[in-house]
Design a protein around this motif. Structure first.
Motif, PDB file in Angstrom:
ATOM      1  N   THR A  52     -17.216  22.260  -6.517  1.00 45.57           N
ATOM      2  CA  THR A  52     -18.379  21.856  -5.720  1.00 45.57           C
ATOM      3  C   THR A  52     -18.320  22.366  -4.286  1.00 45.57           C
ATOM      4  O   THR A  52     -19.247  22.120  -3.511  1.00 45.57           O
ATOM      5  CB  THR A  52     -18.484  20.318  -5.664  1.00 45.57           C
ATOM      6  N   MET A  53     -17.226  23.040  -3.911  1.00 42.61           N
ATOM      7  CA  MET A  53     -17.051  23.451  -2.515  1.00 42.61           C
ATOM      8  C   MET A  53     -16.902  24.961  -2.418  1.00 42.61           C
ATOM      9  O   MET A  53     -16.580  25.634  -3.398  1.00 42.61           O
ATOM     10  CB  MET A  53     -15.833  22.739  -1.907  1.00 42.61           C
ATOM     11  N   LYS A  54     -17.133  25.461  -1.223  1.00 45.56           N
ATOM     12  CA  LYS A  54     -16.967  26.882  -0.933  1.00 45.56           C
ATOM     13  C   LYS A  54     -15.854  27.035   0.098  1.00 45.56           C
ATOM     14  O   LYS A  54     -15.553  26.103   0.850  1.00 45.56           O
ATOM     15  CB  LYS A  54     -18.262  27.435  -0.332  1.00 45.56           C
ATOM     16  N   PRO A  55     -15.249  28.221   0.171  1.00 49.12           N
ATOM     17  CA  PRO A  55     -14.265  28.438   1.234  1.00 49.12           C
ATOM     18  C   PRO A  55     -14.948  28.375   2.599  1.00 49.12           C
ATOM     19  O   PRO A  55     -16.155  28.572   2.704  1.00 49.12           O
ATOM     20  CB  PRO A  55     -13.721  29.842   0.948  1.00 49.12           C
ATOM     21  N   PHE A  56     -14.164  28.081   3.638  1.00 50.70           N
ATOM     22  CA  PHE A  56     -14.713  28.154   4.991  1.00 50.70           C
ATOM     23  C   PHE A  56     -13.749  28.921   5.880  1.00 50.70           C
ATOM     24  O   PHE A  56     -12.582  29.123   5.527  1.00 50.70           O
ATOM     25  CB  PHE A  56     -15.048  26.770   5.555  1.00 50.70           C
ATOM     26  N   TYR A  57     -14.266  29.356   7.005  1.00 56.50           N
ATOM     27  CA  TYR A  57     -13.544  30.308   7.850  1.00 56.50           C
ATOM     28  C   TYR A  57     -13.617  29.891   9.312  1.00 56.50           C
ATOM     29  O   TYR A  57     -14.549  29.212   9.730  1.00 56.50           O
ATOM     30  CB  TYR A  57     -14.162  31.713   7.707  1.00 56.50           C
ATOM     31  N   PHE A  58     -12.615  30.329  10.048  1.00 58.34           N
ATOM     32  CA  PHE A  58     -12.710  30.325  11.513  1.00 58.34           C
ATOM     33  C   PHE A  58     -12.163  31.670  11.959  1.00 58.34           C
ATOM     34  O   PHE A  58     -11.701  32.463  11.117  1.00 58.34           O
ATOM     35  CB  PHE A  58     -11.956  29.133  12.130  1.00 58.34           C
TER      36      PHE A  58
END
Ligand code: MN
Length: 236
Positions: A52-58
């Motif tokens: 249900t989730m996607k990767p995230f970035y900084f």
């Protein structure tokens, strides 16, 4: 050389050595993946459900790069300075909206990196819904070995990744435990950015993150990729 005329001398292009090559790898952007090993996501109190989730970035500024083997001062503004051991993927070809099947052609090589973190500042920012920059994007916070060209390695799917502080093991895991693997990350990130040669991607850290203090010696290892080292100096 360019004939451009600047009001002061521009900073040098951030770059990394390349194994077996006298030419250096010029670093364009530094992307970092958050929460990409389940046990680390849990230790941070933010478990991940890939369904249900996607990767995230900084991101970190390229000027935050420091080469493996350096001694860095204990950073200002923190009392909880953490290591995060990570596989780094170096991009060598442009890619925009690439498929997972096409993603491997973007890979120039790999490195072993440390995503050094002012954890106290990161968590205050996270919990107040603010940007993570003070916790993540600070001077000398992106430690990296020379880039190892991909050669016959192909897409890394497994291999030990571990970290020691003063010889004591603190992180030990395997690249097969990445929640989003390398092709999945490149396909996803390239939906949001035109990936360019010179971009590097810190792919996330396993569990066992923790603090270091002045005088500590960090050493990290990734099978077939390399060994990263950092010494924590006195605060400025
Ligand atoms: Mn990280």
């Amino acid at each position: 050389m360019s004939s451009a005329n600047y009001v002061f001398t521009p900073p040098a292009t951030p770059s990394l050595p390349v194994s077996g090559n006298s030419a250096r790898f010029p670093v364009n952007r530094i992307f970092c993946v958050g929460r990409n090993y389940h046990a680390h996501a849990v230790e941070m109190g933010r478990p991940v459900d890939k369904a249900t989730m996607k990767p995230f970035y900084f991101t970190k500024s390229p000027s935050a790069l420091v080469e493996s083997g350096a001694t860095v001062p204990y950073p200002t503004g923190t009392g909880n300075y953490h290591y995060e051991m990570e596989l780094v993927v170096a991009i060598g070809a442009p890619g925009f909206r690439v498929s997972e099947a096409d993603a491997p052609r973007l890979i120039y090589g790999y490195a072993a990196g440390l995503d050094m973190t002012r954890r106290d500042l990161q968590l205050v920012a996270r919990d107040q819904g603010r940007p993570w920059d003070l916790g993540k994007d600070f001077e000398k916070s992106a430690v990296c070995t020379p880039i190892l060209p991909i050669g016959d390695l192909g897409v890394l799917k497994s291999g030990a990744i571990n970290l020691q502080v003063n010889g004591e093991t603190r992180q030990t895991a395997d690249l097969s435990q990445l929640i989003w693997n390398i092709p999945e990350l490149l396909a996803d990130l390239s939906q949001f950015y035109h990936l360019e040669p010179g971009d590097i991607i810190y792919t996330g850290t396993p569990e066992g993150v923790g603090p270091v203090k002045s005088g500590d010696r960090i050493s990290g290892h990734i099978d077939r990729v390399g060994d990263v080292a950092l010494v924590i100096g006195q605060a400025e």
